[in-house]
Design an enzyme around this catalytic site. Structure first.
Site, PDB file in Angstrom:
ATOM      1  N   ASP A 190       0.835  -1.203   0.000  1.00  0.00           N
ATOM      2  CA  ASP A 190       0.000   0.000   0.000  1.00  0.00           C
ATOM      3  C   ASP A 190       0.870   1.254   0.000  1.00  0.00           C
ATOM      4  O   ASP A 190       1.559   1.538   0.971  1.00  0.00           O
ATOM      5  CB  ASP A 190      -0.891   0.007   1.249  1.00  0.00           C
ATOM      6  CG  ASP A 190      -1.808   1.216   1.277  1.00  0.00           C
ATOM      7  OD1 ASP A 190      -2.872   1.162   0.655  1.00  0.00           O
ATOM      8  OD2 ASP A 190      -1.442   2.239   1.909  1.00  0.00           O
ATOM      9  N   TYR A 208       3.166   9.749  -0.466  1.00  0.00           N
ATOM     10  CA  TYR A 208       4.314   9.164   0.244  1.00  0.00           C
ATOM     11  C   TYR A 208       5.630   9.350  -0.524  1.00  0.00           C
ATOM     12  O   TYR A 208       6.702   9.100   0.000  1.00  0.00           O
ATOM     13  CB  TYR A 208       4.120   7.657   0.497  1.00  0.00           C
ATOM     14  CG  TYR A 208       2.846   7.254   1.198  1.00  0.00           C
ATOM     15  CD1 TYR A 208       2.047   8.179   1.855  1.00  0.00           C
ATOM     16  CD2 TYR A 208       2.417   5.928   1.200  1.00  0.00           C
ATOM     17  CE1 TYR A 208       0.864   7.799   2.480  1.00  0.00           C
ATOM     18  CE2 TYR A 208       1.245   5.540   1.831  1.00  0.00           C
ATOM     19  CZ  TYR A 208       0.466   6.486   2.460  1.00  0.00           C
ATOM     20  OH  TYR A 208      -0.695   6.095   3.072  1.00  0.00           O
ATOM     21  N   HIS A 248      -7.321   9.448  -1.999  1.00  0.00           N
ATOM     22  CA  HIS A 248      -6.665   9.376  -0.685  1.00  0.00           C
ATOM     23  C   HIS A 248      -7.510   9.966   0.446  1.00  0.00           C
ATOM     24  O   HIS A 248      -7.569   9.415   1.540  1.00  0.00           O
ATOM     25  CB  HIS A 248      -5.308  10.095  -0.765  1.00  0.00           C
ATOM     26  CG  HIS A 248      -4.326   9.690   0.275  1.00  0.00           C
ATOM     27  ND1 HIS A 248      -2.979   9.644   0.057  1.00  0.00           N
ATOM     28  CD2 HIS A 248      -4.484   9.293   1.560  1.00  0.00           C
ATOM     29  CE1 HIS A 248      -2.353   9.237   1.150  1.00  0.00           C
ATOM     30  NE2 HIS A 248      -3.255   9.030   2.082  1.00  0.00           N
ATOM     31  N   SER A 262     -10.669   6.464   0.256  1.00  0.00           N
ATOM     32  CA  SER A 262     -10.017   6.389   1.567  1.00  0.00           C
ATOM     33  C   SER A 262     -10.455   7.596   2.383  1.00  0.00           C
ATOM     34  O   SER A 262     -10.617   8.699   1.832  1.00  0.00           O
ATOM     35  CB  SER A 262      -8.492   6.396   1.375  1.00  0.00           C
ATOM     36  OG  SER A 262      -7.837   6.420   2.609  1.00  0.00           O
ATOM     37  N   SER A 285       6.154  -1.614   8.829  1.00  0.00           N
ATOM     38  CA  SER A 285       7.379  -1.662   9.628  1.00  0.00           C
ATOM     39  C   SER A 285       8.569  -1.656   8.698  1.00  0.00           C
ATOM     40  O   SER A 285       8.540  -2.278   7.641  1.00  0.00           O
ATOM     41  CB  SER A 285       7.425  -2.913  10.502  1.00  0.00           C
ATOM     42  OG  SER A 285       8.655  -2.913  11.205  1.00  0.00           O
TER      43      SER A 285
HETATM   44  N1  LIG Z   1      -5.204   6.327   3.670  1.00  0.00           N
HETATM   45  C1  LIG Z   1      -4.621   7.057   4.581  1.00  0.00           C
HETATM   46  O1  LIG Z   1      -4.936   8.240   4.780  1.00  0.00           O
HETATM   47  C2  LIG Z   1      -3.521   6.456   5.427  1.00  0.00           C
HETATM   48  C3  LIG Z   1      -3.087   7.115   6.581  1.00  0.00           C
HETATM   49  C4  LIG Z   1      -2.095   6.501   7.328  1.00  0.00           C
HETATM   50  C5  LIG Z   1      -1.568   5.285   6.939  1.00  0.00           C
HETATM   51  N2  LIG Z   1      -1.996   4.675   5.800  1.00  0.00           N
HETATM   52  C6  LIG Z   1      -1.442   3.378   5.333  1.00  0.00           C
HETATM   53  O2  LIG Z   1      -1.485   2.434   6.396  1.00  0.00           O
HETATM   54  C7  LIG Z   1      -0.163   1.989   6.693  1.00  0.00           C
HETATM   55  C8  LIG Z   1      -0.014   1.701   8.168  1.00  0.00           C
HETATM   56  O3  LIG Z   1      -0.291   2.831   8.951  1.00  0.00           O
HETATM   57  P1  LIG Z   1       0.821   3.623   9.768  1.00  0.00           P
HETATM   58  O4  LIG Z   1       2.140   3.383   9.107  1.00  0.00           O
HETATM   59  O5  LIG Z   1       0.381   5.011   9.926  1.00  0.00           O
HETATM   60  O6  LIG Z   1       0.782   2.968  11.211  1.00  0.00           O
HETATM   61  P2  LIG Z   1       0.943   1.501  11.838  1.00  0.00           P
HETATM   62  O7  LIG Z   1       1.106   0.478  10.814  1.00  0.00           O
HETATM   63  O8  LIG Z   1      -0.145   1.357  12.853  1.00  0.00           O
HETATM   64  O9  LIG Z   1       2.285   1.649  12.689  1.00  0.00           O
HETATM   65  C9  LIG Z   1       3.548   1.792  12.104  1.00  0.00           C
HETATM   66  C10 LIG Z   1       4.543   2.132  13.242  1.00  0.00           C
HETATM   67  O10 LIG Z   1       4.569   1.057  14.188  1.00  0.00           O
HETATM   68  C11 LIG Z   1       5.906   0.547  14.307  1.00  0.00           C
HETATM   69  N3  LIG Z   1       5.781  -0.923  14.345  1.00  0.00           N
HETATM   70  C12 LIG Z   1       5.451  -1.740  13.322  1.00  0.00           C
HETATM   71  N4  LIG Z   1       5.376  -3.027  13.724  1.00  0.00           N
HETATM   72  C13 LIG Z   1       5.688  -3.018  15.040  1.00  0.00           C
HETATM   73  C14 LIG Z   1       5.789  -4.039  16.018  1.00  0.00           C
HETATM   74  N5  LIG Z   1       5.537  -5.328  15.709  1.00  0.00           N
HETATM   75  N6  LIG Z   1       6.125  -3.689  17.273  1.00  0.00           N
HETATM   76  C15 LIG Z   1       6.365  -2.401  17.591  1.00  0.00           C
HETATM   77  N7  LIG Z   1       6.270  -1.364  16.692  1.00  0.00           N
HETATM   78  C16 LIG Z   1       5.945  -1.691  15.432  1.00  0.00           C
HETATM   79  C17 LIG Z   1       6.643   1.014  13.066  1.00  0.00           C
HETATM   80  O11 LIG Z   1       8.001   1.242  13.347  1.00  0.00           O
HETATM   81  P3  LIG Z   1       9.165   0.498  12.512  1.00  0.00           P
HETATM   82  O12 LIG Z   1       8.948   0.825  11.067  1.00  0.00           O
HETATM   83  O13 LIG Z   1      10.409   1.082  13.068  1.00  0.00           O
HETATM   84  O14 LIG Z   1       9.007  -0.965  12.819  1.00  0.00           O
HETATM   85  C18 LIG Z   1       5.945   2.338  12.760  1.00  0.00           C
HETATM   86  O15 LIG Z   1       6.497   3.369  13.550  1.00  0.00           O
HETATM   87  C19 LIG Z   1       0.737   3.128   6.173  1.00  0.00           C
HETATM   88  O16 LIG Z   1       2.072   2.742   6.006  1.00  0.00           O
HETATM   89  C20 LIG Z   1       0.010   3.485   4.901  1.00  0.00           C
HETATM   90  O17 LIG Z   1       0.310   2.567   3.875  1.00  0.00           O
HETATM   91  C21 LIG Z   1      -2.980   5.237   5.041  1.00  0.00           C
END
Ligand SMILES: NC(=O)c1ccc[n+]([C@@H]2O[C@H](COP(=O)([O-])OP(=O)(O)OC[C@H]3O[C@@H](n4cnc5c(N)ncnc54)[C@H](OP(=O)(O)O)[C@@H]3O)[C@@H](O)[C@H]2O)c1
Length: 286
Positions: free
Chosen positions: A49, A54, A119, A150, A242
């Site tokens: 995704d 990004y 988005h 989204s 991650s």
């Molecule tokens: N449509 C939208 O508006 C929107 C908004 C936000 C996000 N998204 C999508 O959703 C995805 C995920 O959301 P997000 O990146 O905001 O948040 P998330 O997946 O909830 O959390 C990511 C964070 O958690 C840490 N992490 C990951 N696995 C872990 C584990 N097992 N233990 C401890 N910490 C861990 C990561 O650090 P490390 O990388 O250092 O492991 C990173 O800082 C995004 O990458 C994006 O593709 C979409």
């Protein structure tokens, strides 16, 4: 053997012949995106995704090429945020540019993405219509298998009936135990719109929650894994991000264990409504 959730658990999308892998890999704020995507693909993720916002679509595209995984085994999602100069044609060019970065195609096969999303609803009623028309044209031309939205609230989805007969295949929204989005999810489900769940582990900010810690201890799992499992058992498609290969693996270590009904209900009680959200996108913007 790759985990079942990645190789076998494909979710059918209403109105489409395509199926989406049950867990996706998000790349928002990925530090070295090409390396991270290659690592994610090597541990078994097949659904990536990304978004124009990004600024890493080209990195994702390079990683896909380098992986040598057949294109049809992958599920690639990207997003556009605003229309270009209020023009459907210029917006379509921007969509095609994303497709080119992600999949430039091969001899005899044009490039495509599996899913292209709007988005956010932030471009207003007219902007959303322009974006949707451009997405419909991209899909008709084969540049996207499916199209969706989204951060759409119920009103944005309702309004779509005024300008299109195409239903988005999914709505990607923030969903996790502390922000459960029950109303919009119930509405989406009534229309057959799948829910992809972003920030499914609340960016690791709530992992010390006592309920999650206690349930995790019972299963020998981390709180982050409990949140992903809850998301899966709710029928969502979580997109954990991650950069760390050990965490990438932990986030898909979902086979062979289940949360009980009682545990699911305890987690259901953690909902804080919009107060529990970490992203500022208003699902009720005009
Ligand atoms: N449509 C939208 O508006 C929107 C908004 C936000 C996000 N998204 C999508 O959703 C995805 C995920 O959301 P997000 O990146 O905001 O948040 P998330 O997946 O909830 O959390 C990511 C964070 O958690 C840490 N992490 C990951 N696995 C872990 C584990 N097992 N233990 C401890 N910490 C861990 C990561 O650090 P490390 O990388 O250092 O492991 C990173 O800082 C995004 O990458 C994006 O593709 C979409």
């Amino acid at each position: 053997m790759a985990p079942k959730y990645l190789t076998k658990d494909l979710v059918p999308l209403t109105g489409s012949s395509a199926k989406i892998p049950r867990i996706g890999y998000g790349v928002y704020r990925s530090v070295d995106c090409q390396t991270a995507v290659l690592a994610a693909l090597s541990v078994g993720y097949r659904h990536i995704d990304t978004a124009q916002f990004y600024k890493n679509e080209a990195d994702v595209g390079r990683a896909i090429k380098l992986s040598r995984i057949p294109r049809k085994e992958l599920y690639i999602v990207t997003k556009i945020q605003y229309p270009v100069k209020d023009s459907v044609e210029e917006t379509l060019e921007s969509l095609k540019d994303s497709v080119q970065k992600l999949d430039s195609g091969e001899e005899g096969r044009p490039g495509y993405v599996d899913l292209f999303l709007i988005h956010t609803p932030s471009s207003g009623r007219q902007g959303r219509e322009i974006l949707w028309r451009a997405l419909e044209m991209l899909k008709e031309g084969g540049g996207a298998v499916d199209i969706g939205v989204s951060n759409y609230g119920i009103e944005h989805l309702f309004q779509m009936d005024l300008y299109t007969s195409t239903t988005p295949v999914c709505n990607q929204i923030e969903v996790h135990p502390f922000c459960q989005q029950r109303e919009v999810i119930s509405f989406c489900r009534s229309k057959g719109i799948a829910i992809t769940a972003y920030a499914p582990i609340v960016r690791n900010r709530r992992s010390d929650n006592p309920t999650l810690v206690t349930i995790g201890q019972k299963h020998g799992k981390q709180s982050t894994q409990i949140m992903i499992k809850w998301s899966l058992q709710k029928g969502f498609i979580p997109l954990p991000k991650s950069d760390n290969p050990d965490r990438m693996k932990a986030n898909i270590d979902m086979d062979g264990w289940e949360l009980t009904e009682e545990e699911m209900s305890e987690i259901d009680h953690l909902d804080e409504g919009q107060g529990g959200a970490i992203c500022p996108y208003p699902l009720n913007c005009p």
